[in-house]
Structures are given as C-alpha cells and as structure tokens.
Design a protein around this motif. Sequence first.
Motif, PDB file in Angstrom:
ATOM      1  N   ARG A 135       0.647  -1.341   0.375  1.00  0.00           N
ATOM      2  CA  ARG A 135       0.226  -0.031  -0.110  1.00  0.00           C
ATOM      3  C   ARG A 135       0.927   1.083  -0.292  1.00  0.00           C
ATOM      4  NH1 ARG A 135      -1.291   3.183   3.792  1.00  0.00           N
ATOM      5  NH2 ARG A 135      -0.085   2.599   5.930  1.00  0.00           N
ATOM      6  N   ALA A 136       0.954   1.973  -0.626  1.00  0.00           N
ATOM      7  CA  ALA A 136       1.698   3.225  -0.864  1.00  0.00           C
ATOM      8  C   ALA A 136       1.187   4.648   0.173  1.00  0.00           C
ATOM      9  CB  ALA A 136       1.224   3.912  -2.323  1.00  0.00           C
ATOM     10  N   GLU A 137       1.467   5.233   0.762  1.00  0.00           N
ATOM     11  CA  GLU A 137       1.384   6.283   1.811  1.00  0.00           C
ATOM     12  C   GLU A 137       0.214   6.527   1.667  1.00  0.00           C
ATOM     13  OE1 GLU A 137       1.868   7.263   5.337  1.00  0.00           O
ATOM     14  OE2 GLU A 137       3.193   5.539   5.012  1.00  0.00           O
ATOM     15  N   TYR A 138       0.190   7.310   0.359  1.00  0.00           N
ATOM     16  CA  TYR A 138      -1.414   7.564   0.068  1.00  0.00           C
ATOM     17  C   TYR A 138      -2.666   7.044  -0.506  1.00  0.00           C
ATOM     18  CZ  TYR A 138      -0.351   6.648  -4.674  1.00  0.00           C
ATOM     19  OH  TYR A 138       0.093   5.927  -5.840  1.00  0.00           O
ATOM     20  N   GLU A 139      -2.756   5.934   0.197  1.00  0.00           N
ATOM     21  CA  GLU A 139      -3.418   4.395   0.647  1.00  0.00           C
ATOM     22  C   GLU A 139      -4.098   4.613   1.392  1.00  0.00           C
ATOM     23  OE1 GLU A 139      -2.621   2.547  -4.184  1.00  0.00           O
ATOM     24  OE2 GLU A 139      -1.591   1.986  -2.544  1.00  0.00           O
ATOM     25  N   ARG A 140      -5.661   4.501   1.098  1.00  0.00           N
ATOM     26  CA  ARG A 140      -5.692   3.642   2.223  1.00  0.00           C
ATOM     27  C   ARG A 140      -6.239   2.493   2.178  1.00  0.00           C
ATOM     28  NH1 ARG A 140      -3.371   6.008   6.432  1.00  0.00           N
ATOM     29  NH2 ARG A 140      -5.704   5.753   7.420  1.00  0.00           N
ATOM     30  N   ILE A 141      -6.781   1.446   2.814  1.00  0.00           N
ATOM     31  CA  ILE A 141      -7.328  -0.062   3.322  1.00  0.00           C
ATOM     32  C   ILE A 141      -9.105   0.427   3.821  1.00  0.00           C
ATOM     33  CG2 ILE A 141      -8.031  -2.303   3.914  1.00  0.00           C
ATOM     34  CD1 ILE A 141      -4.574  -1.972   4.592  1.00  0.00           C
ATOM     35  N   VAL A 142      -9.615   0.427   2.702  1.00  0.00           N
ATOM     36  CA  VAL A 142     -10.675   0.673   2.272  1.00  0.00           C
ATOM     37  C   VAL A 142     -11.998  -0.336   3.269  1.00  0.00           C
ATOM     38  CG1 VAL A 142     -13.520   2.080   1.959  1.00  0.00           C
ATOM     39  CG2 VAL A 142     -11.115   3.213   2.190  1.00  0.00           C
ATOM     40  N   VAL A 143     -13.399  -0.170   3.730  1.00  0.00           N
ATOM     41  CA  VAL A 143     -13.855  -2.052   3.957  1.00  0.00           C
ATOM     42  C   VAL A 143     -15.426  -1.383   3.517  1.00  0.00           C
ATOM     43  CG1 VAL A 143     -14.796  -3.008   6.049  1.00  0.00           C
ATOM     44  CG2 VAL A 143     -12.799  -2.941   5.797  1.00  0.00           C
ATOM     45  N   VAL A 144     -16.041  -1.917   3.319  1.00  0.00           N
ATOM     46  CA  VAL A 144     -17.328  -1.895   2.729  1.00  0.00           C
ATOM     47  C   VAL A 144     -18.372  -3.011   3.192  1.00  0.00           C
ATOM     48  CG1 VAL A 144     -17.130  -0.202   0.657  1.00  0.00           C
ATOM     49  CG2 VAL A 144     -17.085  -2.852   0.324  1.00  0.00           C
ATOM     50  N   THR A 145     -19.777  -2.904   3.047  1.00  0.00           N
ATOM     51  CA  THR A 145     -19.984  -4.109   3.604  1.00  0.00           C
ATOM     52  C   THR A 145     -20.194  -5.138   3.041  1.00  0.00           C
ATOM     53  OG1 THR A 145     -22.537  -3.308   2.812  1.00  0.00           O
ATOM     54  CG2 THR A 145     -21.409  -3.229   5.911  1.00  0.00           C
ATOM     55  N   ARG A 146     -20.263  -6.459   2.762  1.00  0.00           N
ATOM     56  CA  ARG A 146     -20.797  -7.465   2.154  1.00  0.00           C
ATOM     57  C   ARG A 146     -22.055  -7.337   1.513  1.00  0.00           C
ATOM     58  NH1 ARG A 146     -19.731 -13.192   1.502  1.00  0.00           N
ATOM     59  NH2 ARG A 146     -21.274 -14.015   0.401  1.00  0.00           N
ATOM     60  N   GLU A 147     -23.160  -6.555   2.214  1.00  0.00           N
ATOM     61  CA  GLU A 147     -24.548  -6.256   0.866  1.00  0.00           C
ATOM     62  C   GLU A 147     -23.663  -5.478   0.225  1.00  0.00           C
ATOM     63  OE1 GLU A 147     -29.179  -4.926   1.533  1.00  0.00           O
ATOM     64  OE2 GLU A 147     -27.695  -4.775   3.343  1.00  0.00           O
ATOM     65  N   THR A 148     -23.241  -4.340   0.545  1.00  0.00           N
ATOM     66  CA  THR A 148     -22.942  -3.329  -0.546  1.00  0.00           C
ATOM     67  C   THR A 148     -22.534  -3.765  -1.458  1.00  0.00           C
ATOM     68  OG1 THR A 148     -22.685  -1.587   1.206  1.00  0.00           O
ATOM     69  CG2 THR A 148     -21.403  -1.232  -1.055  1.00  0.00           C
ATOM     70  N   LEU A 149     -21.168  -4.427  -1.600  1.00  0.00           N
ATOM     71  CA  LEU A 149     -20.904  -5.551  -2.836  1.00  0.00           C
ATOM     72  C   LEU A 149     -21.749  -6.550  -3.042  1.00  0.00           C
ATOM     73  CD1 LEU A 149     -17.931  -5.445  -4.610  1.00  0.00           C
ATOM     74  CD2 LEU A 149     -16.950  -6.892  -2.765  1.00  0.00           C
ATOM     75  N   ILE A 150     -22.180  -7.529  -2.991  1.00  0.00           N
ATOM     76  CA  ILE A 150     -22.941  -8.120  -3.797  1.00  0.00           C
ATOM     77  C   ILE A 150     -23.892  -8.083  -4.390  1.00  0.00           C
ATOM     78  CG2 ILE A 150     -25.013  -9.584  -2.995  1.00  0.00           C
ATOM     79  CD1 ILE A 150     -23.517 -10.828  -1.193  1.00  0.00           C
ATOM     80  N   ARG A 151     -24.760  -7.188  -4.075  1.00  0.00           N
ATOM     81  CA  ARG A 151     -25.181  -5.884  -4.433  1.00  0.00           C
ATOM     82  C   ARG A 151     -25.401  -4.955  -5.785  1.00  0.00           C
ATOM     83  NH1 ARG A 151     -31.482  -4.421  -0.643  1.00  0.00           N
ATOM     84  NH2 ARG A 151     -31.505  -4.200  -2.834  1.00  0.00           N
ATOM     85  N   ALA A 152     -23.672  -4.666  -5.420  1.00  0.00           N
ATOM     86  CA  ALA A 152     -22.944  -4.083  -6.381  1.00  0.00           C
ATOM     87  C   ALA A 152     -22.838  -5.164  -7.800  1.00  0.00           C
ATOM     88  CB  ALA A 152     -22.048  -3.124  -6.390  1.00  0.00           C
ATOM     89  N   LYS A 153     -22.530  -5.960  -7.228  1.00  0.00           N
ATOM     90  CA  LYS A 153     -22.260  -7.231  -8.610  1.00  0.00           C
ATOM     91  C   LYS A 153     -22.857  -6.754  -9.836  1.00  0.00           C
ATOM     92  CE  LYS A 153     -21.280 -11.855  -8.785  1.00  0.00           C
ATOM     93  NZ  LYS A 153     -21.315 -13.090  -8.467  1.00  0.00           N
ATOM     94  N   ARG A 154     -24.210  -6.707  -9.905  1.00  0.00           N
ATOM     95  CA  ARG A 154     -25.495  -7.241 -11.472  1.00  0.00           C
ATOM     96  C   ARG A 154     -24.844  -5.847 -11.539  1.00  0.00           C
ATOM     97  NH1 ARG A 154     -29.261  -3.396 -11.103  1.00  0.00           N
ATOM     98  NH2 ARG A 154     -29.829  -2.850  -9.350  1.00  0.00           N
ATOM     99  N   ASP A 155     -23.947  -4.515 -11.499  1.00  0.00           N
ATOM    100  CA  ASP A 155     -23.774  -3.678 -12.402  1.00  0.00           C
ATOM    101  C   ASP A 155     -21.934  -3.293 -12.167  1.00  0.00           C
ATOM    102  OD1 ASP A 155     -26.569  -2.526 -11.999  1.00  0.00           O
ATOM    103  OD2 ASP A 155     -26.223  -1.310  -9.899  1.00  0.00           O
ATOM    104  N   ILE A 156     -21.515  -4.244 -12.150  1.00  0.00           N
ATOM    105  CA  ILE A 156     -19.694  -4.333 -12.566  1.00  0.00           C
ATOM    106  C   ILE A 156     -20.086  -4.558 -13.664  1.00  0.00           C
ATOM    107  CG2 ILE A 156     -17.702  -4.684 -11.703  1.00  0.00           C
ATOM    108  CD1 ILE A 156     -18.530  -4.778  -8.808  1.00  0.00           C
ATOM    109  N   PRO A 157     -19.156  -3.679 -14.414  1.00  0.00           N
ATOM    110  CA  PRO A 157     -19.047  -4.632 -15.954  1.00  0.00           C
ATOM    111  C   PRO A 157     -18.159  -6.033 -15.875  1.00  0.00           C
ATOM    112  CG  PRO A 157     -18.306  -2.007 -15.679  1.00  0.00           C
ATOM    113  CD  PRO A 157     -18.534  -2.456 -14.261  1.00  0.00           C
ATOM    114  N   ASP A 158     -18.027  -6.382 -17.186  1.00  0.00           N
ATOM    115  CA  ASP A 158     -17.184  -8.446 -17.162  1.00  0.00           C
ATOM    116  C   ASP A 158     -15.794  -7.339 -17.262  1.00  0.00           C
ATOM    117  OD1 ASP A 158     -19.109  -9.302 -16.360  1.00  0.00           O
ATOM    118  OD2 ASP A 158     -19.988  -9.741 -17.896  1.00  0.00           O
TER     119      ASP A 158
END
Length: 79
Positions: free
Chosen positions: A55-78
Amino acid sequence: MSQIIRRIGVPPSQRGSTGGGNCPDIFELADGNFAVIGRDATDSLDPDLPSDASRAEYERIVVVTRETLIRAKRDIPDV
C-alpha cells in the motif's frame, strides 16, 4: 481527478441506512476506475496484508459491507 458517472449497486437507503452513519457506496468514474466510500481500516488491517501486497503511503484500506458489494455485482462490467 475523474468525475463520478454512476452508482454501482443500490443506494444506501435501500440497504437500510436511514442516516449518514452507515453509507458504504461504490461509484464508477468517467475514466473507468471505481471510487469507494467505506470505513477506513488501514491501521487495523495494514499489518495483516499478505507479503505480496503493498500500500502506498497515500492509499487507504477501505472496508465496505458484504451486502454493498453483493448488491453492486450486477452493475460491475465484465470488461
């Protein structure tokens, strides 16, 4: 810096957030990258990164909920 062009997934209100305190979100940017709103967990997770991750000094590790990612899955392009 690129512009937000659309939300990926459903709004936080559809995931049960009624205020501003629990609103992880994912957005697609005009340049094709993604922006994430989540809980900053850099301090607690940085020591646990695998040896082949960094991780670069300017980068952060960010956590999103499982539900957020699962419900975004259909909108993420292949591609």
